[in-house]
Write a protein that holds these residues in place. Structure first.
Motif, PDB file in Angstrom:
ATOM      1  N   GLN A 152       0.824  -1.209   0.000  1.00 57.58           N
ATOM      2  CA  GLN A 152       0.000   0.000   0.000  1.00 57.58           C
ATOM      3  C   GLN A 152       0.859   1.262   0.000  1.00 57.58           C
ATOM      4  O   GLN A 152       0.491   2.281  -0.586  1.00 57.58           O
ATOM      5  CB  GLN A 152      -0.939  -0.007   1.204  1.00 57.58           C
ATOM      6  CG  GLN A 152      -2.047  -1.044   1.108  1.00 57.58           C
ATOM      7  CD  GLN A 152      -2.978  -1.030   2.307  1.00 57.58           C
ATOM      8  OE1 GLN A 152      -2.630  -0.539   3.392  1.00 57.58           O
ATOM      9  NE2 GLN A 152      -4.168  -1.574   2.138  1.00 57.58           N
ATOM     10  N   ALA A 153       2.019   1.185   0.648  1.00 60.69           N
ATOM     11  CA  ALA A 153       2.904   2.355   0.727  1.00 60.69           C
ATOM     12  C   ALA A 153       3.386   2.793  -0.650  1.00 60.69           C
ATOM     13  O   ALA A 153       3.480   3.993  -0.937  1.00 60.69           O
ATOM     14  CB  ALA A 153       4.095   2.047   1.629  1.00 60.69           C
ATOM     15  N   ILE A 154       3.675   1.836  -1.541  1.00 65.47           N
ATOM     16  CA  ILE A 154       4.187   2.216  -2.856  1.00 65.47           C
ATOM     17  C   ILE A 154       3.080   2.768  -3.754  1.00 65.47           C
ATOM     18  O   ILE A 154       3.357   3.323  -4.822  1.00 65.47           O
ATOM     19  CB  ILE A 154       4.892   1.040  -3.567  1.00 65.47           C
ATOM     20  CG1 ILE A 154       3.907  -0.080  -3.909  1.00 65.47           C
ATOM     21  CG2 ILE A 154       6.047   0.520  -2.721  1.00 65.47           C
ATOM     22  CD1 ILE A 154       4.508  -1.192  -4.727  1.00 65.47           C
ATOM     23  N   HIS A 155       1.813   2.624  -3.306  1.00 61.40           N
ATOM     24  CA  HIS A 155       0.699   3.195  -4.060  1.00 61.40           C
ATOM     25  C   HIS A 155       0.327   4.588  -3.545  1.00 61.40           C
ATOM     26  O   HIS A 155      -0.526   5.252  -4.142  1.00 61.40           O
ATOM     27  CB  HIS A 155      -0.533   2.289  -3.974  1.00 61.40           C
ATOM     28  CG  HIS A 155      -0.432   1.054  -4.817  1.00 61.40           C
ATOM     29  ND1 HIS A 155       0.353  -0.023  -4.468  1.00 61.40           N
ATOM     30  CD2 HIS A 155      -1.015   0.726  -5.999  1.00 61.40           C
ATOM     31  CE1 HIS A 155       0.238  -0.963  -5.392  1.00 61.40           C
ATOM     32  NE2 HIS A 155      -0.574  -0.538  -6.335  1.00 61.40           N
ATOM     33  N   GLY A 156       0.944   5.007  -2.466  1.00 62.61           N
ATOM     34  CA  GLY A 156       0.597   6.314  -1.902  1.00 62.61           C
ATOM     35  C   GLY A 156       1.819   7.074  -1.422  1.00 62.61           C
ATOM     36  O   GLY A 156       1.848   7.582  -0.300  1.00 62.61           O
ATOM     37  N   VAL A 157       2.841   7.146  -2.268  1.00 61.54           N
ATOM     38  CA  VAL A 157       4.087   7.828  -1.902  1.00 61.54           C
ATOM     39  C   VAL A 157       3.817   9.315  -1.650  1.00 61.54           C
ATOM     40  O   VAL A 157       3.212   9.999  -2.489  1.00 61.54           O
ATOM     41  CB  VAL A 157       5.140   7.668  -3.020  1.00 61.54           C
ATOM     42  CG1 VAL A 157       6.397   8.451  -2.678  1.00 61.54           C
ATOM     43  CG2 VAL A 157       5.468   6.190  -3.220  1.00 61.54           C
ATOM     44  N   GLN A 158       4.247   9.813  -0.512  1.00 57.89           N
ATOM     45  CA  GLN A 158       4.053  11.223  -0.152  1.00 57.89           C
ATOM     46  C   GLN A 158       5.286  12.020  -0.581  1.00 57.89           C
ATOM     47  O   GLN A 158       6.237  12.216   0.192  1.00 57.89           O
ATOM     48  CB  GLN A 158       3.833  11.347   1.362  1.00 57.89           C
ATOM     49  CG  GLN A 158       2.652  10.557   1.886  1.00 57.89           C
ATOM     50  CD  GLN A 158       1.327  11.100   1.378  1.00 57.89           C
ATOM     51  OE1 GLN A 158       1.120  12.309   1.310  1.00 57.89           O
ATOM     52  NE2 GLN A 158       0.420  10.202   1.023  1.00 57.89           N
ATOM     53  N   LEU A 159       5.296  12.476  -1.819  1.00 60.92           N
ATOM     54  CA  LEU A 159       6.471  13.150  -2.364  1.00 60.92           C
ATOM     55  C   LEU A 159       6.826  14.422  -1.598  1.00 60.92           C
ATOM     56  O   LEU A 159       7.998  14.806  -1.528  1.00 60.92           O
ATOM     57  CB  LEU A 159       6.254  13.493  -3.841  1.00 60.92           C
ATOM     58  CG  LEU A 159       6.359  12.323  -4.830  1.00 60.92           C
ATOM     59  CD1 LEU A 159       6.128  12.826  -6.242  1.00 60.92           C
ATOM     60  CD2 LEU A 159       7.703  11.629  -4.727  1.00 60.92           C
ATOM     61  N   ASP A 160       5.816  15.093  -1.016  1.00 58.41           N
ATOM     62  CA  ASP A 160       6.105  16.356  -0.327  1.00 58.41           C
ATOM     63  C   ASP A 160       6.858  16.137   0.983  1.00 58.41           C
ATOM     64  O   ASP A 160       7.282  17.107   1.630  1.00 58.41           O
ATOM     65  CB  ASP A 160       4.820  17.141  -0.069  1.00 58.41           C
ATOM     66  CG  ASP A 160       3.800  16.364   0.745  1.00 58.41           C
ATOM     67  OD1 ASP A 160       3.867  15.114   0.748  1.00 58.41           O
ATOM     68  OD2 ASP A 160       2.940  17.001   1.372  1.00 58.41           O
TER      69      ASP A 160
END
Length: 289
Positions: free
Chosen positions: A252-260
């Protein structure tokens, strides 16, 4: 009296009945979620002879039978230099399961056996190049590989621990060297345990990698040998004892990477360091508010 089912029929029925929840449903979920198969596609399903690629071939056959949007399949086997016993096992499995394979040969094992640094990486790159070229020659626009959910999670950890990068394995990508060709991974949401269970249920025996590096791993006392991927499997196995959802969390983490939250990132090979994106991010955030 009903007739006795053939091994092929038993294997096919088990995919959509016995293992519907763990194989068929997640397979269909990936195909739909990532839009992997489209009407008119001609897809080369690449079969190495291992359990993952064979179950992929059978699932793709079932999808073709049940879909209302027709597409074509070619079952492509590259022999990189298997010994006669391994080649025979591969062919016998294909016949038993009703997979009409097309075989071509290469000398990849001869080349990579002499390489000391990253032989598995080189082997994978060479294999993919040969497969793209042959698939394109056969009129295909896509190749399908048997990488599954567990491969995705392990690859993410390998990149973090040994590659110093946060990098995942995408469900599909465009080929850079073969214009018009695309790679898809329809097993993206399928766990390896489910594939192993299906294999055992049907009493099937498949090829391993069949090279000297795999043999070294199997002979090692710690079960790891020279394989870093096997090391990741064992690490995840330990972590799951205290957190059964560890793999799901990574996925799930790789589907919601928080770039900021990152001090920098890469996109299409271009680096975006903090000093370049900091003020831009602040302006964007202010506008959003």
């Amino acid at each position: 009296m009903s007739r006795e089912l053939t091994p092929q029929e038993i294997a096919e029925r088990s995919l959509i009945k016995t293992y519907r929840k763990t194989l068929w449903n997640p397979f269909i979920a990936a195909v739909k979620r990532y839009e992997l198969v489209k009407p008119g596609d001609r897809i080369a399903v690449c079969i190495s002879g291992g359990k993952d690629s064979v179950v992929l071939a059978k699932l793709m056959q079932e999808l073709q039978r049940h879909t209302e949007q027709p597409f074509e399949l070619v079952f492509l086997v590259m022999d990189p230099g298997y010994n006669p016993e391994n080649r025979k096992l591969l062919e016998e499995n294909a016949q038993r399961l009703g997979i009409p394979i097309t075989i071509f040969e290469s000398n990849i094992f001869d080349v990579t056996v002499c390489v000391e640094k990253s032989p598995c990486y080189l082997c994978a790159r060479m294999r993919r190049g040969f497969l793209y070229a042959k698939a394109q020659e056969l009129g295909c626009n896509k190749i399908a590989l048997g990488h599954h959910f567990s491969d995705v999670v392990e690859t993410t950890l390998l990149g973090l621990f040994y590659g110093a990068q946060l990098q995942a394995m995408p469900p599909k990508l465009h080929s850079k060297n073969f214009p018009g060709m695309e790679l898809i991974r329809p097993l993206y949401c399928v766990h390896e345990d489910a594939i192993v269970a299906w294999k055992n249920y049907n009493g099937l025996r498949f090829l391993q990698c069949a090279c000297r590096f795999t043999e070294a791993r199997d002979a090692a006392d710690d079960g790891v040998g020279e394989s870093k991927r096997q090391e990741m499997k064992m690490l995840l196995r330990e972590l799951k004892k205290t957190n059964p959802n560890i793999e799901k969390c990574i996925f799930q983490a790789i589907h919601g990477v928080q770039l900021d939250t990152f001090p920098g990132f890469k996109f299409h090979g271009k680096e975006y360091p903090l000093q370049e994106i900091y003020d831009r991010d602040y302006t964007f955030s202010s506008e959003e508010k």
